[in-house]
Each structure stands twice: as structure tokens, then as C-alpha cells.
Write a protein that holds these residues in place. Structure first.
Motif, PDB file in Angstrom:
ATOM      1  N   TRP A 101       0.685  -1.345  -0.017  1.00  0.00           N
ATOM      2  CA  TRP A 101      -0.135  -0.032   0.077  1.00  0.00           C
ATOM      3  C   TRP A 101       0.890   1.279   0.028  1.00  0.00           C
ATOM      4  N   THR A 102       0.427   2.488  -0.697  1.00  0.00           N
ATOM      5  CA  THR A 102       1.094   3.406  -0.687  1.00  0.00           C
ATOM      6  C   THR A 102       0.340   4.523   0.445  1.00  0.00           C
ATOM      7  N   HIS A 103      -0.650   4.281   0.872  1.00  0.00           N
ATOM      8  CA  HIS A 103      -1.528   4.800   1.938  1.00  0.00           C
ATOM      9  C   HIS A 103      -1.872   3.728   3.064  1.00  0.00           C
ATOM     10  N   PRO A 104      -1.717   4.306   4.266  1.00  0.00           N
ATOM     11  CA  PRO A 104      -1.835   3.473   5.411  1.00  0.00           C
ATOM     12  C   PRO A 104      -3.407   2.757   5.318  1.00  0.00           C
ATOM     13  N   PRO A 105      -3.431   1.280   5.202  1.00  0.00           N
ATOM     14  CA  PRO A 105      -4.654   0.638   5.008  1.00  0.00           C
ATOM     15  C   PRO A 105      -5.820   0.765   6.011  1.00  0.00           C
ATOM     16  N   PHE A 106      -5.354   1.435   6.931  1.00  0.00           N
ATOM     17  CA  PHE A 106      -6.451   1.787   8.170  1.00  0.00           C
ATOM     18  C   PHE A 106      -6.529   3.294   8.355  1.00  0.00           C
ATOM     19  N   GLY A 107      -5.854   4.044   7.605  1.00  0.00           N
ATOM     20  CA  GLY A 107      -6.082   5.329   7.862  1.00  0.00           C
ATOM     21  C   GLY A 107      -6.993   6.247   7.528  1.00  0.00           C
ATOM     22  N   ALA A 108      -7.810   5.783   6.309  1.00  0.00           N
ATOM     23  CA  ALA A 108      -8.833   6.283   5.969  1.00  0.00           C
ATOM     24  C   ALA A 108      -8.478   7.735   5.494  1.00  0.00           C
ATOM     25  N   GLU A 109      -7.532   7.904   4.800  1.00  0.00           N
ATOM     26  CA  GLU A 109      -6.826   9.142   4.234  1.00  0.00           C
ATOM     27  C   GLU A 109      -7.223   9.729   3.092  1.00  0.00           C
ATOM     28  N   ILE A 110      -7.610  10.782   2.798  1.00  0.00           N
ATOM     29  CA  ILE A 110      -8.292  11.436   1.561  1.00  0.00           C
ATOM     30  C   ILE A 110      -7.148  12.256   0.817  1.00  0.00           C
ATOM     31  N   HIS A 111      -7.058  11.847  -0.439  1.00  0.00           N
ATOM     32  CA  HIS A 111      -6.111  12.715  -1.246  1.00  0.00           C
ATOM     33  C   HIS A 111      -6.408  12.900  -2.664  1.00  0.00           C
ATOM     34  N   ASP A 112      -6.374  14.133  -2.866  1.00  0.00           N
ATOM     35  CA  ASP A 112      -7.323  14.525  -4.200  1.00  0.00           C
ATOM     36  C   ASP A 112      -8.599  14.078  -4.425  1.00  0.00           C
ATOM     37  N   GLY A 113      -9.496  14.049  -3.495  1.00  0.00           N
ATOM     38  CA  GLY A 113     -10.669  13.592  -3.430  1.00  0.00           C
ATOM     39  C   GLY A 113     -10.979  12.221  -3.633  1.00  0.00           C
ATOM     40  N   ILE A 114      -9.857  11.472  -2.969  1.00  0.00           N
ATOM     41  CA  ILE A 114      -9.950   9.826  -2.926  1.00  0.00           C
ATOM     42  C   ILE A 114      -9.763   9.469  -1.724  1.00  0.00           C
ATOM     43  N   LEU A 115     -10.842   8.718  -1.192  1.00  0.00           N
ATOM     44  CA  LEU A 115     -10.619   8.079   0.087  1.00  0.00           C
ATOM     45  C   LEU A 115      -9.872   6.694  -0.068  1.00  0.00           C
ATOM     46  N   TYR A 116      -8.879   6.290   0.566  1.00  0.00           N
ATOM     47  CA  TYR A 116      -7.971   5.168   0.592  1.00  0.00           C
ATOM     48  C   TYR A 116      -8.121   4.422   1.825  1.00  0.00           C
ATOM     49  N   GLN A 406     -11.496  -2.780  -7.043  1.00  0.00           N
ATOM     50  CA  GLN A 406     -10.961  -2.294  -6.030  1.00  0.00           C
ATOM     51  C   GLN A 406     -11.115  -3.478  -4.844  1.00  0.00           C
ATOM     52  N   PHE A 407     -12.132  -4.279  -5.127  1.00  0.00           N
ATOM     53  CA  PHE A 407     -12.403  -5.226  -4.026  1.00  0.00           C
ATOM     54  C   PHE A 407     -11.104  -6.305  -3.891  1.00  0.00           C
ATOM     55  N   HIS A 408     -10.600  -6.045  -2.748  1.00  0.00           N
ATOM     56  CA  HIS A 408      -9.580  -6.894  -1.999  1.00  0.00           C
ATOM     57  C   HIS A 408      -8.160  -6.477  -2.726  1.00  0.00           C
ATOM     58  N   ALA A 409      -8.261  -5.284  -3.020  1.00  0.00           N
ATOM     59  CA  ALA A 409      -6.997  -4.953  -3.824  1.00  0.00           C
ATOM     60  C   ALA A 409      -6.029  -3.978  -3.079  1.00  0.00           C
ATOM     61  N   ALA A 410      -4.776  -3.954  -3.245  1.00  0.00           N
ATOM     62  CA  ALA A 410      -3.967  -3.025  -2.526  1.00  0.00           C
ATOM     63  C   ALA A 410      -4.365  -1.599  -2.686  1.00  0.00           C
ATOM     64  N   ASP A 411      -3.925  -0.589  -1.958  1.00  0.00           N
ATOM     65  CA  ASP A 411      -4.741   0.863  -2.108  1.00  0.00           C
ATOM     66  C   ASP A 411      -6.082   0.998  -2.530  1.00  0.00           C
ATOM     67  N   GLU A 412      -6.954   0.122  -1.969  1.00  0.00           N
ATOM     68  CA  GLU A 412      -8.408   0.035  -2.007  1.00  0.00           C
ATOM     69  C   GLU A 412      -8.890   1.545  -2.076  1.00  0.00           C
ATOM     70  N   CYS A 413      -9.690   2.022  -2.607  1.00  0.00           N
ATOM     71  CA  CYS A 413     -10.114   3.368  -2.753  1.00  0.00           C
ATOM     72  C   CYS A 413     -11.467   3.704  -3.511  1.00  0.00           C
ATOM     73  N   VAL A 414     -11.914   5.154  -3.330  1.00  0.00           N
ATOM     74  CA  VAL A 414     -13.197   5.221  -3.851  1.00  0.00           C
ATOM     75  C   VAL A 414     -13.124   6.849  -3.674  1.00  0.00           C
ATOM     76  N   PRO A 415     -13.713   7.318  -4.968  1.00  0.00           N
ATOM     77  CA  PRO A 415     -13.888   8.745  -4.840  1.00  0.00           C
ATOM     78  C   PRO A 415     -14.697   9.429  -3.810  1.00  0.00           C
ATOM     79  N   VAL A 416     -14.663  10.368  -3.304  1.00  0.00           N
ATOM     80  CA  VAL A 416     -15.278  10.824  -1.819  1.00  0.00           C
ATOM     81  C   VAL A 416     -16.912  11.393  -2.597  1.00  0.00           C
ATOM     82  N   GLU A 417     -16.766  12.094  -3.677  1.00  0.00           N
ATOM     83  CA  GLU A 417     -18.014  12.280  -4.352  1.00  0.00           C
ATOM     84  C   GLU A 417     -19.056  11.174  -4.766  1.00  0.00           C
ATOM     85  N   ALA A 418     -18.363  10.115  -5.063  1.00  0.00           N
ATOM     86  CA  ALA A 418     -19.118   8.857  -5.359  1.00  0.00           C
ATOM     87  C   ALA A 418     -19.942   8.474  -3.916  1.00  0.00           C
TER      88      ALA A 418
END
Length: 433
Positions: A101-116, A406-418
Motif C-alpha cells: 500500500w502507498t497509503h495506510p490501509p486503516f488510515g482512511a486518508e483522503i488525497h485529491d478527493g479519493i478516500l483510501y 478495488q475489491f480485495h486490492a491494495a490501495d483500495e479506494c473510492v472517490p469521495v464524491e461517489a
């Protein structure tokens, strides 16, 4: 980036995002092995329970094993003659390898409008949406058309043994009067021509079974090759399975998909990343997953075996056995086990119309299209109570964003607007369902 045509998030969307991020930060990994599973599912369930009780819900907290908890709450509807709707999400997630992962898997960080984060789409997104909508309905005195059973399950990622399956077997009264259910996997948009979108709704799920292929021969010393080497015969059979493409099975769901998708202006050649998903749901499949043979390099074994993960479209349980036997040949034994039947709900029922109306309110050109999910969800367990299951977690995403990938993938993410879109659609569909 936010869609310029989308309204700014209101209090409901903001609250849903906060719950989604809070749930992602709870490490509720389900390894499938009791010795390595902690109490994350229980901590997540306690979080949900506290939030529901804060606004006045009576909740049922069930923990059949330490750390493996689910929580249920019911909101009464205005039409007591209408069957209840189970709106459910699972609180467990699959394991992570943080190094990938390039973002902490349990960090729930938002970068450029994407929640990881692990669970961003599978499926703490819907859990957070349901929680926010449930709280809003209670606070604002919203009475839905039918009873809504809000269910937050443990253990979906390992077959629901201590979650939905256990509750169906041991606490079926919690779902009394329920006739339909809504959960994963579906609701995400895929592009049509121009700037239009379709939103897939899973109205069916393939059945799951296991086939074990066994080839037999004579045991011998490795220095003297034999004509009936079991390993070689098995290898030919496995290769044949890998190369075989089962024929399309035209189920009611597939027919409905083809009809609605075509009327919406869709071109089957332009399905993009969704093509493999639709194709896998249109035919039986068999994937070799485990091989076993021999124990010493200098001994030709008398037997060799291979395990196949077999997924079956509705109505094809007997047909697939005949098809597989023809593929591997008469000299290969086949043993079948772990039979989980396929499920199929009406693809043109009232609920599908409600989903369409809810999407149209947010995306006037959006079209809800039924499809057959090649995987399994907790809807299969609820089906044993006669509850018809649908997969629809509404997410309006950019044309190149592969939600299923995104299911079961590393850096699982979703756009916040979605997620904002999904929260608005979810509130409308639960109110009107």
C-alpha cells in the motif's frame, strides 16, 4: 475531483463520510482462521450499536464467538402489509499486506478527493451510508414505506459462519416479515455512449461448488516412466479445464441485462473493465485452484488430484456436471462437494423500479441494469428465509474507475464524491422501497 454538476455535500453526506472513515480505522480483518482473528468485528459492531442507540434505536447485539459480532435494528414503516427490507453490510474486511500500500490501509486518508483504506468499497462505504441514513431517519421522524431491518454482519469474507449464516440459523426472528434485501455487489456506474451511465444491480448470484478431479495409475519408480502416469493424466485434464470456455447460459437475468442495456444505448463491445464481470456471470466457470500428487521426487504416485472452484449460473447445476465430465474425459474421477445454490430475484420487480427512480433523481440519464454476480454475498444466507436479494451500493464514478477492481486490492479506494452520491441515492431508495 468533484463533479462540477454535483451538489455540495449536505449534513447527511458529511455524516456518512465520517462514519465510513471511522469504520475503516477499525482494523476488522477476517483471516478466516480463528487463531489469527482479533476483536475488530466486535469493535466495529459496538461503534454501530452506539451510534444507533444514540438516536433511539433498540438494537440487538449478537456475538456467537468472542470478537465476531453483528448488530441489528429495525425501523417501522408506514405500510405494515408490505414485506420488510433488509439493508445490510458486513463489517469485516480481507487481510492486507501494508508493504503493498502507498497509503495506510486503516488510515482512511483522503488525497485529491479519493478516500483510501481497506473497506472503502468492500464494504464499509455502504455500512457508513446505512448508519448515517438510519440515524437521519430516526432524528428527522422519517417513516419509510416498509419496515427497514438495518443489519451489520460479521464474517462475510469467510462464508458468514459467525455472521449472516449464524443469524439465519439461530436468530431468524430478527428478519421476520422480510421479503427482500439489498447489499453488495452492484450499484456502481459504468459508462455508456457520451456522458451517460448505467448502474448495475445484481439480481442474481452464481452458485458455488467444488469439484475434485482424480487421476489414477500404477505406482512406480521414477526411473521407469509408465504409460498411465496419474500426474500426467491429471495435468492433461487440468489443462483442458483451463482452456475450456463453457457456453453462454441465457438466464432470465442475462436476458433482462441484454434488453435493458441495449435500450439504454449500450454497446456490448464498449463494456470496458465491466466486460469480464458480465462475461463471468453469463456462463458456468471452473478454475483449477489446488493440485496434489506424490510425496517423493523418485516415486510415480498412484493417484493425483486437482480441486476446481466451480461457479454455476441459476438452473445449471446438473448441466455443469455433464459439461465438466465431457471436458476432462471418462478416465478422470470427479467428486463434488460444498454445494451453495445460485439465487435469482425478479429483475423487473418493484424494487428495481425504486432503484431506478432513486438514481434518476441524482443522474437523470442514468439507467439501472440487472446483471448476474459471479461471486457470493450474504444475500445467499438470507435467501434460505425466502428473502430475495439485490446487490446495489450506488456509486457514481469516473468512466475509467473500476469499482469491482478495488475489491480485495491494495490501495483500495473510492472517490469521495461517489460516496456523497451514494448516500443521497441510498436515503431515497430506503425511504421509498
Amino acid at each position: 475531483m468533484p463533479d462540477a454538476t454535483s451538489p455540495p455535500p449536505g449534513p447527511l453526506e458529511i455524516e456518512a463520510l465520517a462514519h465510513i472513515r471511522a469504520l475503516i480505522r477499525i482494523d476488522s480483518v477476517n483471516t478466516g482462521e480463528a487463531a489469527t482473528i482479533g476483536d475488530g468485528e466486535t469493535r466495529a459492531a459496538r461503534y454501530v450499536q452506539t451510534q444507533l442507540e444514540e438516536v433511539g434505536y433498540d438494537t440487538v447485539f449478537v456475538e456467537p464467538r468472542p470478537g465476531r459480532a453483528s448488530v441489528i435494528a429495525r425501523l417501522a414503516g408506514s405500510d405494515q402489509d408490505a414485506g420488510a427490507l433488509v439493508a445490510h453490510a458486513h463489517l469485516d474486511v480481507v487481510p492486507v499486506d501494508a508493504a503493498d500500500w502507498t497509503h495506510p490501509p486503516f488510515g482512511a486518508e483522503i488525497h485529491d478527493g479519493i478516500l483510501y483504506g481497506r473497506g472503502a468499497v468492500d464494504m464499509k462505504d455502504f455500512a457508513g451510508m446505512l448508519l448515517a441514513v438510519a440515524r437521519a431517519f430516526r432524528r428527522d421522524g422519517v417513516i419509510p414505506r416498509r419496515d427497514i431491518v438495518f443489519a451489520f454482519f460479521a464474517d462475510e469474507e469467510a462464508g458468514g459462519v459467525w455472521g449472516a449464516r449464524w443469524l439465519v440459523d439461530n436468530r431468524p426472528e430478527l428478519f421476520a416479515g422480510a421479503t427482500e434485501a439489498i447489499s453488495e455487489v452492484g450499484g456502481f456506474s459504468i459508462p455508456l455512449a457520451g456522458d451517460r451511465r448505467t448502474y448495475l444491480v445484481a439480481t442474481a448470484e452464481k452458485g458455488v461448488t467444488t469439484a475434485t478431479l482424480t487421476a489414477r495409475g500404477h505406482a512406480a519408480h521414477g526411473s521407469r516412466p509408465t504409460a498411465d502416469n496419474a500426474v500426467v493424466r491429471l495435468a492433461h485434464a487440468v489443462a483442458a479445464v483451463g482452456a475450456h470456455r463453457f457456453p453462454v447460459a441465457r438466464t432470465a437475468t442475462l436476458e433482462r441485462f441484454l434488453d435493458v442495456y441495449a435500450r439504454a444505448g449500450g454497446d456490448l463491445g464498449d463494456l470496458g473493465f465491466a466486460a469480464s464481470l458480465i462475461d463471468a456471470g453469463s456462463r458456468n466457470t471452473a478454475s483449477p485452484t489446488v493440485l496434489a500428487a506424490g510425496g517423493k521426487a523418485n516415486v510415480i504416485p498412484a493417484a493425483a488430484s486437482a480441486t476446481l472452484d466451480v461457479r454455476i449460473v441459476p438452473g445449471q447445476a446438473e448441466v455443469v456436471r455433464e459439461q465438466l465430465a465431457a471436458v476432462v474425459g471418462a478416465d478422470i474421477e470427479i467428486a463434488w462437494a460444498r454445494d451453495i445454490p445460485a439465487i435469482e430475484a425478479p429483475a423487473d420487480g418493484r424494487l428495481v423500479g425504486v432503484l431506478q427512480d432513486a438514481v434518476t433523481a441524482e443522474d437523470p440519464d442514468g439507467t439501472v441494469v440487472p446483471y448476474l454476480l459471479p461471486a457470493s454475498t450474504d444475500n445467499k444466507h438470507l435467501a434460505r428465509l425466502g428473502i430475495r436479494g439485490y446487490g446495489f451500493v450506488p456509486l457514481r464514478v469516473p468512466a475509467d474507475f473500476d469499482v469491482f477492481g478495488q475489491f480485495h486490492a491494495a490501495d483500495e479506494c473510492v472517490p469521495v464524491e461517489a460516496l456523497h452520491f451514494g448516500t443521497r441515492v441510498t436515503a431515497r431508495m430506503l425511504r421509498e422501497a
